[in-house]
Design a protein around this motif. Structure first.
Motif, PDB file in Angstrom:
ATOM      1  N   CYS A  12       0.842  -1.210   0.000  1.00  0.00           N
ATOM      2  CA  CYS A  12       0.000   0.000   0.000  1.00  0.00           C
ATOM      3  C   CYS A  12       0.871   1.251   0.000  1.00  0.00           C
ATOM      4  N   GLY A  13       1.981   1.193   0.685  1.00  0.00           N
ATOM      5  CA  GLY A  13       2.862   2.346   0.785  1.00  0.00           C
ATOM      6  C   GLY A  13       3.663   2.635  -0.467  1.00  0.00           C
ATOM      7  N   VAL A  14       3.841   1.635  -1.321  1.00  0.00           N
ATOM      8  CA  VAL A  14       4.656   1.837  -2.522  1.00  0.00           C
ATOM      9  C   VAL A  14       3.856   1.719  -3.816  1.00  0.00           C
ATOM     10  N   ILE A  15       2.553   1.681  -3.696  1.00  0.00           N
ATOM     11  CA  ILE A  15       1.695   1.497  -4.875  1.00  0.00           C
ATOM     12  C   ILE A  15       1.931   2.571  -5.934  1.00  0.00           C
ATOM     13  N   ASP A  16       2.225   3.786  -5.518  1.00  0.00           N
ATOM     14  CA  ASP A  16       2.426   4.876  -6.470  1.00  0.00           C
ATOM     15  C   ASP A  16       3.723   4.741  -7.253  1.00  0.00           C
ATOM     16  N   ARG A  17       4.682   3.999  -6.738  1.00  0.00           N
ATOM     17  CA  ARG A  17       5.988   3.885  -7.394  1.00  0.00           C
ATOM     18  C   ARG A  17       6.064   2.770  -8.416  1.00  0.00           C
ATOM     19  N   ASP A  18       5.319   1.684  -8.212  1.00  0.00           N
ATOM     20  CA  ASP A  18       5.456   0.553  -9.128  1.00  0.00           C
ATOM     21  C   ASP A  18       4.167  -0.267  -9.187  1.00  0.00           C
ATOM     22  N   THR A  19       3.141   0.338  -9.712  1.00  0.00           N
ATOM     23  CA  THR A  19       1.831  -0.308  -9.796  1.00  0.00           C
ATOM     24  C   THR A  19       1.878  -1.566 -10.657  1.00  0.00           C
ATOM     25  N   THR A  20       2.626  -1.515 -11.746  1.00  0.00           N
ATOM     26  CA  THR A  20       2.676  -2.657 -12.670  1.00  0.00           C
ATOM     27  C   THR A  20       3.200  -3.912 -11.991  1.00  0.00           C
ATOM     28  N   SER A  21       4.266  -3.786 -11.240  1.00  0.00           N
ATOM     29  CA  SER A  21       4.828  -4.959 -10.546  1.00  0.00           C
ATOM     30  C   SER A  21       3.867  -5.483  -9.486  1.00  0.00           C
ATOM     31  N   ILE A  22       3.169  -4.583  -8.824  1.00  0.00           N
ATOM     32  CA  ILE A  22       2.210  -5.002  -7.795  1.00  0.00           C
ATOM     33  C   ILE A  22       1.006  -5.681  -8.435  1.00  0.00           C
ATOM     34  N   GLN A  23       0.604  -5.227  -9.623  1.00  0.00           N
ATOM     35  CA  GLN A  23      -0.533  -5.837 -10.342  1.00  0.00           C
ATOM     36  C   GLN A  23      -0.311  -7.338 -10.557  1.00  0.00           C
ATOM     37  N   ARG A  24       0.940  -7.754 -10.694  1.00  0.00           N
ATOM     38  CA  ARG A  24       1.235  -9.180 -10.920  1.00  0.00           C
ATOM     39  C   ARG A  24       0.818 -10.055  -9.736  1.00  0.00           C
ATOM     40  N   HIS A  25       0.650  -9.437  -8.589  1.00  0.00           N
ATOM     41  CA  HIS A  25       0.282 -10.188  -7.377  1.00  0.00           C
ATOM     42  C   HIS A  25      -1.189  -9.984  -7.008  1.00  0.00           C
ATOM     43  N   LYS A  26      -1.948  -9.472  -7.960  1.00  0.00           N
ATOM     44  CA  LYS A  26      -3.357  -9.144  -7.748  1.00  0.00           C
ATOM     45  C   LYS A  26      -4.166 -10.340  -7.246  1.00  0.00           C
ATOM     46  N   THR A  27      -3.934 -11.510  -7.796  1.00  0.00           N
ATOM     47  CA  THR A  27      -4.681 -12.705  -7.387  1.00  0.00           C
ATOM     48  C   THR A  27      -4.467 -13.007  -5.909  1.00  0.00           C
TER      49      THR A  27
END
Length: 176
Positions: free
Chosen positions: A92-107
């Motif tokens: 949640c704290g780094v969502i603004d910096r690298d949304t694409t990489s976090i999207q990979r863990h969406k499931t």
């Protein structure tokens, strides 16, 4: 000694903050620690968490940031609630910096909505809300509505979930 390692990594974080040269010098060290540390026990997880925190603060390369986010993604699969919560909170704290990489863990993030621990469910909901984009809004809202239909009990969480669904629907509804 894992306590000493955590303190040293914390020192690297302080030294690397705001210094591109120091950040560049410690990139290989942080990558090696992140790759070679065994995450099966708490001391290893503490060291990995300190590495992630440091990587996210310094001027790290994209590949190193992705490595840190992947470590947090693995933390989401851990059976320990504290480790899952720390991962969600950090994401949640780094969502603004690298949304694409976090999207990979969406499931895995969506799976955290089913956790019995309400604090994990709430952080997962906050993170899912932050991950919604124009391209994935339909899929994520469908997941949230499906979860809303099967969830029972915690009325406050249901209200929060409903509020987030409405906010997303309002934000991404096409104008007529």
């Amino acid at each position: 000694d894992p306590f000493l390692q955590c303190k040293i990594i914390g020192l690297l974080r302080i030294l690397g903050t705001g210094s591109s040269k120091a950040s560049e010098e410690m990139t290989d060290i942080l990558a090696q620690i992140s790759i070679n540390t065994e995450p099966s026990k708490n001391p290893g997880n503490a060291i990995l968490y300190e590495c992630v925190q440091t990587i996210m603060v310094i001027d790290a390369e994209d590949g190193l940031r992705q490595l840190a986010i992947n470590i947090l993604g693995r933390f989401l699969l851990h059976r320990d609630n504290n480790i899952r919560y720390v991962a969600l909170n950090t994401l949640c704290g780094v969502i603004d910096r690298d949304t694409t990489s976090i999207q990979r863990h969406k499931t895995h993030i969506v799976d955290c909505l089913k956790d019995p621990d309400v604090s994990i469910r709430r952080r997962a909901l906050d993170l899912i809300y932050a991950l919604v984009t124009k391209s994935n809004v339909q899929g994520l809202v469908r997941e949230l509505v499906n979860y809303l239909s099967v969830t029972s009990g915690d009325l406050e969480f249901k209200r929060m979930l409903t509020d987030k669904i409405v906010l997303v629907a309002e934000k991404y509804t096409p104008s007529k």
